[in-house]
Design a protein around this motif. Structure first.
Motif, PDB file in Angstrom:
ATOM      1  N   ALA A 175       0.832  -1.202   0.000  1.00 49.15           N
ATOM      2  CA  ALA A 175       0.000   0.000   0.000  1.00 49.15           C
ATOM      3  C   ALA A 175       0.869   1.255   0.000  1.00 49.15           C
ATOM      4  O   ALA A 175       0.569   2.225  -0.702  1.00 49.15           O
ATOM      5  N   ALA A 176       1.960   1.238   0.769  1.00 46.64           N
ATOM      6  CA  ALA A 176       2.856   2.392   0.801  1.00 46.64           C
ATOM      7  C   ALA A 176       3.519   2.598  -0.558  1.00 46.64           C
ATOM      8  O   ALA A 176       3.658   3.730  -1.023  1.00 46.64           O
ATOM      9  N   ALA A 177       3.910   1.515  -1.211  1.00 43.19           N
ATOM     10  CA  ALA A 177       4.535   1.630  -2.538  1.00 43.19           C
ATOM     11  C   ALA A 177       3.538   2.180  -3.550  1.00 43.19           C
ATOM     12  O   ALA A 177       3.889   3.015  -4.386  1.00 43.19           O
ATOM     13  N   ARG A 178       2.284   1.716  -3.483  1.00 41.68           N
ATOM     14  CA  ARG A 178       1.258   2.253  -4.397  1.00 41.68           C
ATOM     15  C   ARG A 178       1.011   3.733  -4.132  1.00 41.68           C
ATOM     16  O   ARG A 178       0.839   4.520  -5.055  1.00 41.68           O
ATOM     17  N   GLU A 179       1.005   4.127  -2.860  1.00 40.51           N
ATOM     18  CA  GLU A 179       0.788   5.533  -2.519  1.00 40.51           C
ATOM     19  C   GLU A 179       1.952   6.391  -3.025  1.00 40.51           C
ATOM     20  O   GLU A 179       1.737   7.487  -3.551  1.00 40.51           O
ATOM     21  N   ASP A 180       3.173   5.901  -2.876  1.00 36.79           N
ATOM     22  CA  ASP A 180       4.331   6.637  -3.396  1.00 36.79           C
ATOM     23  C   ASP A 180       4.245   6.787  -4.912  1.00 36.79           C
ATOM     24  O   ASP A 180       4.520   7.859  -5.457  1.00 36.79           O
ATOM     25  N   MET A 181       3.832   5.723  -5.599  1.00 35.41           N
ATOM     26  CA  MET A 181       3.696   5.778  -7.050  1.00 35.41           C
ATOM     27  C   MET A 181       2.609   6.774  -7.448  1.00 35.41           C
ATOM     28  O   MET A 181       2.760   7.544  -8.380  1.00 35.41           O
ATOM     29  N   ARG A 182       1.506   6.761  -6.696  1.00 35.80           N
ATOM     30  CA  ARG A 182       0.409   7.691  -6.994  1.00 35.80           C
ATOM     31  C   ARG A 182       0.885   9.135  -6.813  1.00 35.80           C
ATOM     32  O   ARG A 182       0.588  10.004  -7.628  1.00 35.80           O
ATOM     33  N   ARG A 183       1.651   9.391  -5.757  1.00 33.61           N
ATOM     34  CA  ARG A 183       2.141  10.752  -5.515  1.00 33.61           C
ATOM     35  C   ARG A 183       3.078  11.205  -6.627  1.00 33.61           C
ATOM     36  O   ARG A 183       3.034  12.353  -7.046  1.00 33.61           O
ATOM     37  N   THR A 184       3.949  10.313  -7.088  1.00 36.39           N
ATOM     38  CA  THR A 184       4.872  10.713  -8.149  1.00 36.39           C
ATOM     39  C   THR A 184       4.132  10.958  -9.460  1.00 36.39           C
ATOM     40  O   THR A 184       4.541  11.802 -10.247  1.00 36.39           O
ATOM     41  N   LEU A 185       3.033  10.229  -9.683  1.00 38.34           N
ATOM     42  CA  LEU A 185       2.274  10.440 -10.912  1.00 38.34           C
ATOM     43  C   LEU A 185       1.437  11.707 -10.856  1.00 38.34           C
ATOM     44  O   LEU A 185       1.182  12.334 -11.880  1.00 38.34           O
ATOM     45  N   ILE A 186       1.008  12.091  -9.660  1.00 35.51           N
ATOM     46  CA  ILE A 186       0.154  13.275  -9.522  1.00 35.51           C
ATOM     47  C   ILE A 186       0.980  14.557  -9.539  1.00 35.51           C
ATOM     48  O   ILE A 186       0.507  15.592  -9.988  1.00 35.51           O
ATOM     49  N   GLN A 187       2.211  14.523  -9.070  1.00 33.07           N
ATOM     50  CA  GLN A 187       3.033  15.726  -9.009  1.00 33.07           C
ATOM     51  C   GLN A 187       3.195  16.317 -10.399  1.00 33.07           C
ATOM     52  O   GLN A 187       3.378  15.586 -11.377  1.00 33.07           O
ATOM     53  N   PRO A 188       3.112  17.659 -10.483  1.00 33.76           N
ATOM     54  CA  PRO A 188       3.316  18.264 -11.796  1.00 33.76           C
ATOM     55  C   PRO A 188       4.753  18.040 -12.253  1.00 33.76           C
ATOM     56  O   PRO A 188       5.666  17.961 -11.441  1.00 33.76           O
ATOM     57  N   PRO A 189       4.937  17.927 -13.536  1.00 37.66           N
ATOM     58  CA  PRO A 189       6.302  17.722 -14.024  1.00 37.66           C
ATOM     59  C   PRO A 189       7.155  18.954 -13.735  1.00 37.66           C
ATOM     60  O   PRO A 189       6.646  20.076 -13.633  1.00 37.66           O
ATOM     61  N   PRO A 190       8.433  18.782 -13.571  1.00 35.07           N
ATOM     62  CA  PRO A 190       9.293  19.938 -13.295  1.00 35.07           C
ATOM     63  C   PRO A 190       9.295  20.888 -14.488  1.00 35.07           C
ATOM     64  O   PRO A 190       9.059  20.495 -15.626  1.00 35.07           O
ATOM     65  N   GLU A 191       9.518  22.154 -14.174  1.00 32.63           N
ATOM     66  CA  GLU A 191       9.570  23.173 -15.232  1.00 32.63           C
ATOM     67  C   GLU A 191      10.693  22.832 -16.199  1.00 32.63           C
ATOM     68  O   GLU A 191      11.798  22.498 -15.789  1.00 32.63           O
ATOM     69  N   PRO A 192      10.402  22.905 -17.468  1.00 34.63           N
ATOM     70  CA  PRO A 192      11.467  22.576 -18.428  1.00 34.63           C
ATOM     71  C   PRO A 192      12.543  23.662 -18.412  1.00 34.63           C
ATOM     72  O   PRO A 192      12.265  24.845 -18.243  1.00 34.63           O
ATOM     73  N   THR A 193      13.761  23.264 -18.545  1.00 33.54           N
ATOM     74  CA  THR A 193      14.844  24.231 -18.640  1.00 33.54           C
ATOM     75  C   THR A 193      14.950  24.634 -20.104  1.00 33.54           C
ATOM     76  O   THR A 193      14.796  23.814 -21.002  1.00 33.54           O
ATOM     77  N   HIS A 194      15.136  25.891 -20.315  1.00 30.27           N
ATOM     78  CA  HIS A 194      15.204  26.396 -21.682  1.00 30.27           C
ATOM     79  C   HIS A 194      16.608  26.164 -22.224  1.00 30.27           C
ATOM     80  O   HIS A 194      17.595  26.569 -21.645  1.00 30.27           O
ATOM     81  N   VAL A 195      16.649  25.494 -23.313  1.00 29.34           N
ATOM     82  CA  VAL A 195      17.920  25.151 -23.928  1.00 29.34           C
ATOM     83  C   VAL A 195      18.111  26.053 -25.146  1.00 29.34           C
ATOM     84  O   VAL A 195      17.227  26.202 -25.974  1.00 29.34           O
TER      85      VAL A 195
END
Length: 126
Positions: free
Chosen positions: A91-111
């Motif tokens: 259950a803890a592993a599923r919750e960690d996976m859910r949190r990582t999927l819900i988090q917004p992606p990091p801001e892209p760095t401009h190249v």
């Protein structure tokens, strides 16, 4: 003087090893398939002996010969139920996976891509 012999102290709550679990499943599988073979032999004996209620006995033997292999495979492939700790870890592993999927992606760095401009000269016919 003690009236009761001392009981052994449980020093670990460790689960059975994988080898022990496999061995137990193999024994159950072989015993169930042996009962299936006994059903086949018993069916042959019943036919030759012409016992009363022969259709009933033969149908029970046939049912054993059909259902036992299916049940033997299911039981042989089954693992012991998960403990509370294993369920909590899942259950803890599923919750960690859910949190990582819900988090917004990091801001892209401009190249910045550097490119050299190459001027082409007149084309030659050729």
């Amino acid at each position: 003087m003690k009236k009761h012999p001392e009981r052994p102290v449980l020093i670990t709550d460790a689960a059975r090893s994988q080898d022990d679990q496999l061995r137990g499943r193999q024994i159950r599988y072989v015993s169930m398939m042996s009962v299936r073979a006994a059903c086949l032999i018993l069916g042959g004996i019943l036919i030759s002996a012409k016992v009363p209620l022969l259709p009933l006995w033969l149908s029970l033997c046939a049912l054993g010969m059909v259902l036992l292999p299916w049940m033997a495979v299911l039981i042989a492939n089954d693992r012991p139920p998960k403990t509370k700790e294993e369920r909590a870890a899942d259950a803890a592993a599923r919750e960690d996976m859910r949190r990582t999927l819900i988090q917004p992606p990091p801001e892209p760095t401009h190249v910045t891509i550097d490119a050299e401009i190459v001027e082409e000269g007149p084309r030659r016919a050729g």
